[in-house]
Motif scaffolding. Structure first.
Motif, PDB file in Angstrom:
ATOM      1  N   TYR A 195      -8.487   3.969   9.696  1.00  0.00           N
ATOM      2  CA  TYR A 195      -7.691   2.849   9.650  1.00  0.00           C
ATOM      3  C   TYR A 195      -8.269   1.776   8.817  1.00  0.00           C
ATOM      4  O   TYR A 195      -7.709   1.013   7.918  1.00  0.00           O
ATOM      5  CB  TYR A 195      -7.124   2.298  10.725  1.00  0.00           C
ATOM      6  CG  TYR A 195      -6.161   1.307  10.890  1.00  0.00           C
ATOM      7  CD1 TYR A 195      -4.937   1.312  10.681  1.00  0.00           C
ATOM      8  CD2 TYR A 195      -6.926   0.020  11.254  1.00  0.00           C
ATOM      9  CE1 TYR A 195      -4.168   0.096  10.737  1.00  0.00           C
ATOM     10  CE2 TYR A 195      -6.225  -1.335  11.036  1.00  0.00           C
ATOM     11  CZ  TYR A 195      -4.702  -1.278  10.649  1.00  0.00           C
ATOM     12  OH  TYR A 195      -4.107  -2.148  10.842  1.00  0.00           O
ATOM     13  N   ARG A 199      -7.225   0.379   5.162  1.00  0.00           N
ATOM     14  CA  ARG A 199      -6.631  -0.872   5.234  1.00  0.00           C
ATOM     15  C   ARG A 199      -7.298  -1.775   4.301  1.00  0.00           C
ATOM     16  O   ARG A 199      -6.985  -2.848   3.803  1.00  0.00           O
ATOM     17  CB  ARG A 199      -6.598  -1.341   6.586  1.00  0.00           C
ATOM     18  CG  ARG A 199      -5.814  -2.758   6.955  1.00  0.00           C
ATOM     19  CD  ARG A 199      -4.545  -2.400   6.938  1.00  0.00           C
ATOM     20  NE  ARG A 199      -3.559  -3.560   7.238  1.00  0.00           N
ATOM     21  CZ  ARG A 199      -2.867  -4.424   6.321  1.00  0.00           C
ATOM     22  NH1 ARG A 199      -3.026  -3.813   5.302  1.00  0.00           N
ATOM     23  NH2 ARG A 199      -2.313  -5.402   6.608  1.00  0.00           N
ATOM     24  N   SER A 200      -8.701  -1.615   4.382  1.00  0.00           N
ATOM     25  CA  SER A 200      -9.740  -2.363   3.560  1.00  0.00           C
ATOM     26  C   SER A 200      -9.430  -2.413   2.009  1.00  0.00           C
ATOM     27  O   SER A 200      -9.320  -3.209   1.202  1.00  0.00           O
ATOM     28  CB  SER A 200     -11.251  -2.181   3.917  1.00  0.00           C
ATOM     29  OG  SER A 200     -11.516  -2.781   5.401  1.00  0.00           O
ATOM     30  N   ASN A 202      -6.652  -1.320   0.906  1.00  0.00           N
ATOM     31  CA  ASN A 202      -5.295  -1.745   0.437  1.00  0.00           C
ATOM     32  C   ASN A 202      -5.539  -3.358   0.228  1.00  0.00           C
ATOM     33  O   ASN A 202      -4.691  -3.783  -0.618  1.00  0.00           O
ATOM     34  CB  ASN A 202      -4.397  -1.514   1.610  1.00  0.00           C
ATOM     35  CG  ASN A 202      -4.079  -0.031   1.598  1.00  0.00           C
ATOM     36  OD1 ASN A 202      -4.044   0.628   0.595  1.00  0.00           O
ATOM     37  ND2 ASN A 202      -3.243   0.452   2.679  1.00  0.00           N
ATOM     38  N   GLU A 203      -6.223  -4.003   1.171  1.00  0.00           N
ATOM     39  CA  GLU A 203      -6.402  -5.359   1.008  1.00  0.00           C
ATOM     40  C   GLU A 203      -7.081  -5.861  -0.420  1.00  0.00           C
ATOM     41  O   GLU A 203      -6.830  -6.936  -0.836  1.00  0.00           O
ATOM     42  CB  GLU A 203      -7.164  -5.727   2.168  1.00  0.00           C
ATOM     43  CG  GLU A 203      -6.274  -5.713   3.538  1.00  0.00           C
ATOM     44  CD  GLU A 203      -7.182  -6.128   4.759  1.00  0.00           C
ATOM     45  OE1 GLU A 203      -8.194  -6.254   4.722  1.00  0.00           O
ATOM     46  OE2 GLU A 203      -6.698  -6.099   6.078  1.00  0.00           O
ATOM     47  N   SER A 270      -0.423  -1.801  -2.913  1.00  0.00           N
ATOM     48  CA  SER A 270      -0.605  -0.649  -2.127  1.00  0.00           C
ATOM     49  C   SER A 270       0.295  -0.612  -1.107  1.00  0.00           C
ATOM     50  O   SER A 270       1.344  -1.490  -1.013  1.00  0.00           O
ATOM     51  CB  SER A 270      -1.890  -1.096  -1.334  1.00  0.00           C
ATOM     52  OG  SER A 270      -1.736  -2.501  -0.309  1.00  0.00           O
ATOM     53  N   GLY A 272       0.340  -0.928   2.137  1.00  0.00           N
ATOM     54  CA  GLY A 272       0.070  -1.765   3.272  1.00  0.00           C
ATOM     55  C   GLY A 272      -0.333  -1.050   4.546  1.00  0.00           C
ATOM     56  O   GLY A 272      -1.122  -0.102   4.448  1.00  0.00           O
ATOM     57  N   SER A 273      -0.046  -1.780   5.499  1.00  0.00           N
ATOM     58  CA  SER A 273      -0.449  -1.330   6.891  1.00  0.00           C
ATOM     59  C   SER A 273      -0.114   0.275   7.367  1.00  0.00           C
ATOM     60  O   SER A 273      -0.625   0.961   7.971  1.00  0.00           O
ATOM     61  CB  SER A 273      -0.314  -2.209   7.984  1.00  0.00           C
ATOM     62  OG  SER A 273       1.173  -2.309   8.243  1.00  0.00           O
ATOM     63  N   SER A 274       1.231   0.600   6.853  1.00  0.00           N
ATOM     64  CA  SER A 274       2.040   1.810   7.329  1.00  0.00           C
ATOM     65  C   SER A 274       1.020   3.103   6.490  1.00  0.00           C
ATOM     66  O   SER A 274       0.856   4.061   7.343  1.00  0.00           O
ATOM     67  CB  SER A 274       3.385   1.827   6.294  1.00  0.00           C
ATOM     68  OG  SER A 274       3.182   1.848   5.065  1.00  0.00           O
ATOM     69  N   ALA A 276      -2.234   3.082   6.121  1.00  0.00           N
ATOM     70  CA  ALA A 276      -3.361   2.936   6.812  1.00  0.00           C
ATOM     71  C   ALA A 276      -3.150   3.670   8.299  1.00  0.00           C
ATOM     72  O   ALA A 276      -4.026   4.379   8.620  1.00  0.00           O
ATOM     73  CB  ALA A 276      -3.864   1.536   7.244  1.00  0.00           C
ATOM     74  N   TRP A 277      -1.991   3.335   8.829  1.00  0.00           N
ATOM     75  CA  TRP A 277      -1.654   3.997  10.066  1.00  0.00           C
ATOM     76  C   TRP A 277      -1.491   5.450  10.158  1.00  0.00           C
ATOM     77  O   TRP A 277      -1.711   6.329  11.156  1.00  0.00           O
ATOM     78  CB  TRP A 277      -0.470   3.256  10.995  1.00  0.00           C
ATOM     79  CG  TRP A 277      -0.711   2.086  11.260  1.00  0.00           C
ATOM     80  CD1 TRP A 277      -0.595   0.908  11.155  1.00  0.00           C
ATOM     81  CD2 TRP A 277      -1.624   1.667  12.877  1.00  0.00           C
ATOM     82  NE1 TRP A 277      -1.035  -0.423  12.008  1.00  0.00           N
ATOM     83  CE2 TRP A 277      -1.658   0.399  12.885  1.00  0.00           C
ATOM     84  CE3 TRP A 277      -2.280   2.758  13.506  1.00  0.00           C
ATOM     85  CZ2 TRP A 277      -2.313  -0.200  14.126  1.00  0.00           C
ATOM     86  CZ3 TRP A 277      -3.014   2.111  14.499  1.00  0.00           C
ATOM     87  CH2 TRP A 277      -3.136   0.905  14.960  1.00  0.00           C
TER      88      TRP A 277
END
Length: 364
Positions: A195, A199-200, A202-203, A270, A272-274, A276-277
């Protein structure tokens, strides 16, 4: 000897058998491509159908070459039949990856009976399928990638842990507790790590993506074409490309045309968080499944050493499977990759077992 001279010469029994095998394989390969085409659309479908037509031409060549010796239809090789099964029932990247590997093993290259044109066709088919397989691999989600590597990590790490504790002389119940602890700790660690990693990433990408309405600033701020060109050059365009793009944007603005060309050359936004999850969940579940396999014999109540031997057998089978899958996805022959996975995994387990035995003897 020319092709005409080859045709006029009576073939040997060995040649007849080989040509019949070629005929059967070419017929089956054409069917594989047509089955894959049924599950594709657009250019991919057209490419696969053209490959099928090419294989049919090769089939016709061997049919004519055999002439009166064509005999009854025979079954293709086992590998080709397996490709047909995958193409018919799944039509997935696995089928394309296996076909890529099969096309690369071109039997016509070293066969004087096969014309150079067919040998060249098959080499070109391998490159075409490589391109199609690459497309399919690129469409695979990060979750699937995380699942494949998570399962491998779970298998190897927990098998090594269980056998290391077994070598120290601990009881079955203690080994089981250790194995369960290793499963939980590793699964949460893998999930959290995946994750954070995705996430990183994507950021970092989000930080490089222009604001969706940033192109509207061009007519509002004190900026000229040269300064705008610097923006494009900073995003990787050449100096000439950047100047042309900037000039086009200003020309559009002068005509009152709102253009989003200001975003040209920027990274793709990217998920986003989806995403990453998804990657984290896939990694967590896959690691858990892989790490669960070494502790199955202990859950069944077997004693320490028999359970350890059973665990090694189960882990070996799983390592061969995951290594084969990894080989298939990479477009390489699965057997060497499966063997490599087995050797690496069992090597790690053996080292920890020896170290555990040495540690147990010291503290015992």
């Amino acid at each position: 000897m020319s092709d005409e001279e080859h045709r006029s010469k009576k073939p040997s029994n060995k040649q007849i058998s080989r040509w019949r095998r070629y005929l059967a394989n070419e017929r089956a390969e054409a069917a594989v491509y047509r089955s894959l085409a049924e599950k594709r659309t657009g250019s991919e479908r057209e490419i696969l159908l053209e490959l099928a037509d090419a294989e049919s031409r090769h089939e016709q060549y061997w049919r004519e070459r055999l002439g009166d010796y064509v005999g009854m239809p025979r079954s293709p090789d086992l590998g080709t039949r397996f490709l047909g099964f995958l193409a018919k029932h799944f039509g997935s990247v696995f089928a394309l990856a296996l076909i890529q590997s099969a096309e690369s093993r071109n039997p016509y290259v070293h066969d004087d009976d096969a014309p150079d044109s067919i040998a060249a066709d098959e080499r070109m088919h391998a490159e075409v399928v490589r391109g199609l397989a690459t497309r399919s691999r690129e469409k695979m989600s990060g979750g699937f990638r995380a699942a494949v590597f998570g399962a491998n990590d779970g298998l190897i790490s927990n098998a090594a842990l269980v056998l290391g504790v077994l070598g120290s002389g601990m009881s079955s119940s203690a080994i089981l507790v250790t194995g369960i602890s290793g499963l939980l700790a590793g699964a949460f660690s893998m999930g959290a790590g995946e994750y954070i990693s995705v996430r990183s990433q994507n950021e970092l990408i989000d930080a490089s993506v222009p604001h969706p309405k940033s192109y509207r600033l061009i007519g509002q701020v004190d900026v000229d074409a040269n300064e705008l060109a610097l923006v494009y050059r900073a995003r990787g365009m050449s100096e000439d490309e950047a100047r042309q793009r900037a000039a086009q944007v200003f020309a559009d603005q002068a005509r009152g045309i709102e253009t989003e060309e200001f975003s040209q050359g920027a990274p793709v936004k990217s998920e986003g968080s989806s995403g990453a999850w998804t990657a984290a969940a896939s990694s967590f579940i896959a690691f858990s499944i892989g790490a669960f396999i070494p502790i199955i014999p202990y859950l069944l109540g077997m004693t320490a050493m028999p359970a350890g031997i059973s665990a090694v057998v189960l882990v070996s089978i799983a390592l061969l499977f995951t290594g084969g899958v990894t080989g298939i996805l990479s477009g390489k022959p699965p057997a060497p990759r499966a063997a490599r996975q087995l050797l690496v995994g069992l090597g790690a387990a053996l080292v920890t077992f020896v170290l555990g035995a040495a540690f147990g003897s010291v503290i015992g």
